[in-house]
Design an enzyme around this catalytic site. Structure first.
Site, short mmCIF file in Angstrom:
data_model
loop_
_atom_site.label_atom_id
_atom_site.label_comp_id
_atom_site.label_asym_id
_atom_site.label_seq_id
_atom_site.Cartn_x
_atom_site.Cartn_y
_atom_site.Cartn_z
CD GLN A 199 -2.67 3.70 -0.76
OE1 GLN A 199 -1.59 3.78 -0.30
NE2 GLN A 199 -3.65 4.66 -0.99
CB VAL A 208 -0.89 -0.11 0.76
CG1 VAL A 208 -2.38 -0.91 0.88
CG2 VAL A 208 -0.46 0.04 2.95
CB SER A 209 0.76 4.84 -1.83
OG SER A 209 0.32 3.48 -3.01
CB THR A 210 0.03 6.51 2.21
OG1 THR A 210 -1.10 6.01 2.79
CG2 THR A 210 -0.01 7.78 1.05
#
Length: 190
Positions: free
Chosen positions: A13, A8-10
């Site tokens: 998330q 997941v990017s962050t």
């Protein structure tokens, strides 16, 4: 052994959707990175690659969770192949452990190569057309002709170092050396 990878990017998330899909696919173990796909080094991906063994199969929920670009994805899958590790993407239904899955991957890789070649061809054609119209590419020089003359004079005076000249003109030492070379001055390390 089926090994899962999720990303997941962050930190905000949630990886639950991906992990649930990996569990349902039969993964015995999974690794999760909380990082942008643009990062070349991702801690859990790196750790997973260290632990993968011949005969294992890497499973991802979706292709874009593994690679940050088509080229990167192809490099990673080729790396897996050299290690004797299979690859499955659940969403795209790609499975390199089967002849059909290998075919799909090779078509995908060929299309990516074709796209890179087209981009290169268009870029070169654009550069040629610009040159024919008298345009020169590259970044504009930070130094004027007068600056370059002054740099050569300072260098030849041997009263200041190349670093001091670079600082004075707010450029790198490499830029100073190129200006000196363009003026035909023999260089000595200063």
């Amino acid at each position: 052994m089926l090994i899962g990878y999720a990303r997941v990017s962050t930190l905000e998330q949630n990886e639950d959707l991906q992990v649930d899909a990996l569990k349902a696919a039969g993964c015995d173990r999974w690794y999760v990175d909380h990082a942008s796909g643009a990062k070349a080094s991702r801690p859990q991906l790196d750790k997973m690659f260290e632990l993968l063994r011949e005969g294992d199969v890497l499973v991802v929920w979706k292709l874009d969770r593994l690679g940050r670009s088509v080229q990167n994805l192809i490099e990673l899958i080729n790396r897996l192949h050299k290690m004797g590790v299979g690859f499955k993407s659940l969403t795209e239904q790609m499975d390199t452990t089967t002849p059909g899955g290998t075919l799909v991957f090779n078509v995908y890789a060929s299309m990516a190569q074709f796209e890179r070649d087209l981009i290169r061809e268009r870029t070169n054609a654009g550069l040629r057309a610009a040159r024919e119209r008298g345009r020169v590419g590259g970044r504009p020089s930070k130094l004027t002709h007068d600056d370059e003359v002054m740099i050569r004079q300072l260098y030849e005076s041997r009263t200041v170092t190349v670093r001091q000249i670079a600082d004075r003109f707010s450029v790198s030492r490499g830029t100073i050396y190129r200006a000196i070379e363009a003026g035909g001055v023999a260089q000595t390390e200063n």
